[in-house]
Motif scaffolding. Structure first.
Motif, PDB file in Angstrom:
ATOM      1  N   PRO A 128      41.672 -30.045  62.397  1.00  0.00           N
ATOM      2  CA  PRO A 128      41.439 -31.128  61.415  1.00  0.00           C
ATOM      3  C   PRO A 128      41.843 -32.518  61.907  1.00  0.00           C
ATOM      4  O   PRO A 128      41.126 -33.484  61.657  1.00  0.00           O
ATOM      5  N   GLU A 129      42.944 -32.646  62.616  1.00  0.00           N
ATOM      6  CA  GLU A 129      43.382 -33.981  63.069  1.00  0.00           C
ATOM      7  C   GLU A 129      42.376 -34.600  64.032  1.00  0.00           C
ATOM      8  O   GLU A 129      42.158 -35.808  64.018  1.00  0.00           O
ATOM      9  N   ILE A 130      41.784 -33.763  64.876  1.00  0.00           N
ATOM     10  CA  ILE A 130      40.808 -34.282  65.838  1.00  0.00           C
ATOM     11  C   ILE A 130      39.459 -34.498  65.152  1.00  0.00           C
ATOM     12  O   ILE A 130      38.823 -35.541  65.314  1.00  0.00           O
ATOM     13  N   ARG A 131      39.011 -33.527  64.374  1.00  0.00           N
ATOM     14  CA  ARG A 131      37.727 -33.645  63.676  1.00  0.00           C
ATOM     15  C   ARG A 131      37.722 -34.866  62.761  1.00  0.00           C
ATOM     16  O   ARG A 131      36.746 -35.618  62.706  1.00  0.00           O
ATOM     17  N   ASP A 132      38.816 -35.070  62.037  1.00  0.00           N
ATOM     18  CA  ASP A 132      38.914 -36.205  61.117  1.00  0.00           C
ATOM     19  C   ASP A 132      39.012 -37.540  61.843  1.00  0.00           C
ATOM     20  O   ASP A 132      38.770 -38.584  61.241  1.00  0.00           O
ATOM     21  N   ALA A 133      39.378 -37.510  63.117  1.00  0.00           N
ATOM     22  CA  ALA A 133      39.509 -38.750  63.886  1.00  0.00           C
ATOM     23  C   ALA A 133      38.169 -39.243  64.422  1.00  0.00           C
ATOM     24  O   ALA A 133      38.069 -40.375  64.879  1.00  0.00           O
ATOM     25  N   LEU A 134      37.130 -38.406  64.359  1.00  0.00           N
ATOM     26  CA  LEU A 134      35.810 -38.802  64.855  1.00  0.00           C
ATOM     27  C   LEU A 134      35.128 -39.752  63.879  1.00  0.00           C
ATOM     28  O   LEU A 134      35.404 -39.736  62.683  1.00  0.00           O
ATOM     29  N   SER A 135      34.201 -40.518  64.397  1.00  0.00           N
ATOM     30  CA  SER A 135      33.396 -41.405  63.565  1.00  0.00           C
ATOM     31  C   SER A 135      32.557 -40.562  62.599  1.00  0.00           C
ATOM     32  O   SER A 135      32.179 -39.432  62.927  1.00  0.00           O
ATOM     33  N   PRO A 136      32.242 -41.088  61.423  1.00  0.00           N
ATOM     34  CA  PRO A 136      31.443 -40.326  60.448  1.00  0.00           C
ATOM     35  C   PRO A 136      30.107 -39.868  61.019  1.00  0.00           C
ATOM     36  O   PRO A 136      29.430 -40.616  61.720  1.00  0.00           O
ATOM     37  N   GLY A 137      29.747 -38.628  60.705  1.00  0.00           N
ATOM     38  CA  GLY A 137      28.448 -38.099  61.098  1.00  0.00           C
ATOM     39  C   GLY A 137      28.348 -37.544  62.496  1.00  0.00           C
ATOM     40  O   GLY A 137      27.285 -37.060  62.899  1.00  0.00           O
TER      41      GLY A 137
END
Length: 180
Positions: A128-137
């Protein structure tokens, strides 16, 4: 993918001009990857090209090439090679802080039409910490899907970015030899 054209820059991807010169149209200086397409596209029937851009080059000047492509409205996919080292000159670390999430946010904010990640380790983006750090989409794909991902990106009008998250082969070899 088959039927595509590419532009080379300074780095290992320049060797494609020797191996596949009919598909790799030109090359440029470090940091100018893809920029010749701004001048070429209006005068050719080729609709889209790919351009590789190493992470070290992206960090020091390559973002300017992406900005130029966006500003000119050309159809190009930048493959940013997030390969963990300035491998062509001995494996030095990159000059400053950079990460895949940082790249996705930066190119997204510049106006690219689509950003994706291709990696041998897609599971590391399930955290989650890495996935949530990505730009939207931003979608993450396994390297096995590379051909299909590139075919999709070449059909999107404008500038797109694929971040290829994989340690450079030359650098992997160096690290194995040094037992690091």
């Amino acid at each position: 993918p088959e039927g595509s054209k590419a532009l080379a820059g300074i780095g290992c991807h320049y060797m494609a001009t020797w191996i596949r010169p009919e598909e790799t149209m030109t090359f440029t200086q470090m940091g100018g990857e893809g920029v010749p397409w701004v001048g070429i596209q209006p005068f050719t029937s080729t609709k889209h090209v790919f351009a590789n851009l190493g992470d070290g080059t992206y960090y020091h000047s390559g973002l300017l090439a992406i900005r130029a492509a966006i500003g000119a409205g050309v159809n190009i996919t930048y493959k940013i090679l997030f390969n963990d080292a300035v491998a062509m000159t001995g494996g030095q670390p990159i000059d400053g802080p950079i990460s895949v999430p940082m790249i996705t946010h930066q190119v997204h904010s510049e106006g690219v039409k689509k950003v994706v990640i291709v990696t041998d380790e897609p599971e590391k983006y399930d955290v989650p910490e890495i996935r949530d750090a990505l730009s939207p989409g931003v979608m993450v794909y396994h390297r096995d899907e590379l051909d299909a991902v590139q075919r999709t990106l070449r059909e999107i009008p404008g500038t797109t970015v694929m971040v290829d998250d994989q340690t450079c082969a030359a650098e992997k070899r160096r690290r194995r030899k040094r037992n690091t």
